[in-house]
Design a protein around this motif. Structure first.
Motif, short mmCIF file in Angstrom:
data_model
loop_
_atom_site.label_atom_id
_atom_site.label_comp_id
_atom_site.label_asym_id
_atom_site.label_seq_id
_atom_site.Cartn_x
_atom_site.Cartn_y
_atom_site.Cartn_z
N MET A 1 0.84 -1.17 0.00
CA MET A 1 0.00 0.00 0.00
C MET A 1 0.89 1.23 0.00
O MET A 1 1.81 1.36 0.80
CB MET A 1 -0.90 0.00 1.24
CG MET A 1 -1.66 1.27 1.46
SD MET A 1 -2.58 1.35 3.01
CE MET A 1 -3.59 -0.10 2.91
N LYS A 2 0.59 2.15 -0.90
CA LYS A 2 1.29 3.43 -0.93
C LYS A 2 0.46 4.43 -0.15
O LYS A 2 -0.74 4.55 -0.36
CB LYS A 2 1.47 3.89 -2.37
CG LYS A 2 2.19 5.21 -2.51
CD LYS A 2 2.30 5.61 -3.96
CE LYS A 2 2.86 7.01 -4.07
NZ LYS A 2 2.79 7.51 -5.45
N CYS A 3 1.10 5.14 0.76
CA CYS A 3 0.42 6.11 1.61
C CYS A 3 1.06 7.47 1.38
O CYS A 3 2.26 7.64 1.63
CB CYS A 3 0.57 5.69 3.07
SG CYS A 3 -0.21 6.80 4.25
N LEU A 14 -4.40 6.93 -0.03
CA LEU A 14 -3.88 5.57 -0.04
C LEU A 14 -4.12 4.91 -1.39
O LEU A 14 -5.20 5.07 -1.98
CB LEU A 14 -4.58 4.75 1.06
CG LEU A 14 -4.49 5.36 2.45
CD1 LEU A 14 -5.55 4.79 3.35
CD2 LEU A 14 -3.11 5.13 3.03
N GLU A 15 -3.12 4.17 -1.85
CA GLU A 15 -3.25 3.45 -3.11
C GLU A 15 -2.83 2.00 -2.87
O GLU A 15 -1.68 1.74 -2.53
CB GLU A 15 -2.38 4.09 -4.18
CG GLU A 15 -2.80 5.53 -4.47
CD GLU A 15 -1.91 6.21 -5.49
OE1 GLU A 15 -1.91 5.76 -6.65
OE2 GLU A 15 -1.23 7.17 -5.11
N PRO A 16 -3.75 1.07 -3.05
CA PRO A 16 -3.43 -0.34 -2.79
C PRO A 16 -2.57 -0.93 -3.91
O PRO A 16 -2.53 -0.41 -5.03
CB PRO A 16 -4.81 -1.00 -2.76
CG PRO A 16 -5.62 -0.18 -3.69
CD PRO A 16 -5.13 1.23 -3.50
N VAL A 73 -12.51 6.34 2.96
CA VAL A 73 -13.47 6.43 1.87
C VAL A 73 -12.87 5.88 0.59
O VAL A 73 -11.71 6.18 0.26
CB VAL A 73 -13.87 7.91 1.63
CG1 VAL A 73 -14.93 8.03 0.54
CG2 VAL A 73 -14.35 8.56 2.92
N ARG A 74 -13.66 5.09 -0.15
CA ARG A 74 -13.23 4.63 -1.47
C ARG A 74 -14.44 4.51 -2.38
O ARG A 74 -15.58 4.46 -1.91
CB ARG A 74 -12.49 3.30 -1.40
CG ARG A 74 -13.32 2.11 -0.99
CD ARG A 74 -12.42 0.89 -0.80
NE ARG A 74 -13.18 -0.24 -0.32
CZ ARG A 74 -13.41 -1.33 -1.02
NH1 ARG A 74 -12.94 -1.46 -2.24
NH2 ARG A 74 -14.11 -2.33 -0.51
N VAL A 75 -14.18 4.49 -3.65
CA VAL A 75 -15.23 4.37 -4.67
C VAL A 75 -15.02 3.04 -5.37
O VAL A 75 -13.90 2.73 -5.81
CB VAL A 75 -15.17 5.54 -5.67
CG1 VAL A 75 -16.13 5.33 -6.83
CG2 VAL A 75 -15.49 6.85 -4.94
N ASN A 106 -9.16 4.08 -10.39
CA ASN A 106 -7.88 4.40 -9.73
C ASN A 106 -7.74 3.74 -8.36
O ASN A 106 -6.66 3.67 -7.82
CB ASN A 106 -7.61 5.90 -9.69
CG ASN A 106 -8.50 6.67 -8.73
OD1 ASN A 106 -9.05 6.16 -7.76
ND2 ASN A 106 -8.64 7.97 -9.01
N ARG A 107 -8.85 3.28 -7.79
CA ARG A 107 -8.89 2.51 -6.53
C ARG A 107 -8.25 3.24 -5.35
O ARG A 107 -7.89 2.63 -4.36
CB ARG A 107 -8.24 1.15 -6.73
CG ARG A 107 -8.91 0.34 -7.82
CD ARG A 107 -8.22 -0.99 -8.03
NE ARG A 107 -8.78 -1.69 -9.15
CZ ARG A 107 -8.19 -1.81 -10.33
NH1 ARG A 107 -7.00 -1.30 -10.54
NH2 ARG A 107 -8.77 -2.45 -11.30
N ARG A 108 -8.10 4.54 -5.46
CA ARG A 108 -7.54 5.30 -4.34
C ARG A 108 -8.53 5.36 -3.19
O ARG A 108 -9.73 5.27 -3.39
CB ARG A 108 -7.24 6.73 -4.77
CG ARG A 108 -6.08 6.85 -5.69
CD ARG A 108 -5.70 8.31 -5.80
NE ARG A 108 -5.59 8.68 -7.18
CZ ARG A 108 -5.59 9.92 -7.60
NH1 ARG A 108 -5.74 10.92 -6.76
NH2 ARG A 108 -5.47 10.19 -8.87
#
Length: 181
Positions: A1-3, A14-16, A73-75, A106-108
């Motif tokens: 995970m990038k934070c 956050l980016e998984p 929060v995520r979409v 983008n799954r952010r």
């Protein structure tokens, strides 16, 4: 995970790590240990919320006083422009905001700690948002900051005329809002 840290202290993007191949994709949307390692935080998530909104819907800017919530929060489908406003009076960024596009593509994810108002506008035809909350929803403590308060000057990328609930239309301007110490 990038934070990634943002311009508002405590708000994280956050980016998984996503594994994709011809079959599709897989990723951990949440892992307590990885979140703690990446962010230094260990929130106690107690509630999951799911919303679906159509293009142009503005939700927010919501927050709770007395019993504040942190939100991850995520979409999962569609796209939103997500906004966070610092409501901590003692913060050097009090009254400032950041925005980020969150989408199923983008799954952010955005970590919104207690002390901030949160909202979004739906950019796609429809969008589905999932929220993990650290703290239960408390109607008695819920507040709404006026989404288009000129003092905030949020640059909402409205894809059409905004669609708001009566509660969101009647939000409180920052100058009169109940905020955090």
């Amino acid at each position: 995970m990038k934070c990634s840290r943002t311009a508002l202290d405590g708000v994280l993007l956050l980016e998984p790590q996503v594994f994709e191949d011809e079959r599709g994709f897989f990723y951990e949307s949440y892992n307590a240990q990885r979140f703690a390692d990446a962010s230094g935080l260990a929130p106690d998530f107690v509630q999951d919320n799911h919303s679906r909104s159509r293009r142009g819907v503005v939700r927010g800017l919501h927050y709770q006083v007395g019993d504040p919530q942190g939100k991850l929060v995520r979409v999962i489908a569609g796209s939103v422009y997500d906004v966070v406003v610092d409501l901590r009076r003692s913060s050097p960024t009090f009254g400032q905001w950041i925005g980020a596009e969150l989408s199923g593509e983008n799954r952010r994810q955005l970590w919104v700690p207690p002390g901030f108002a949160h909202g979004f506008v739906t950019l796609s035809e429809h969008a589905e948002c999932l929220y993990k909350t650290a703290g239960y929803w408390s109607p008695a403590h819920e507040r709404t900051l006026l989404w288009n308060d000129p003092a905030l000057a949020i640059d909402w990328p409205l894809p059409c005329a905004p669609i708001l609930s009566a509660r969101d239309l009647a939000g409180t301007p920052l100058a009169q809002a109940e905020v955090f110490a």
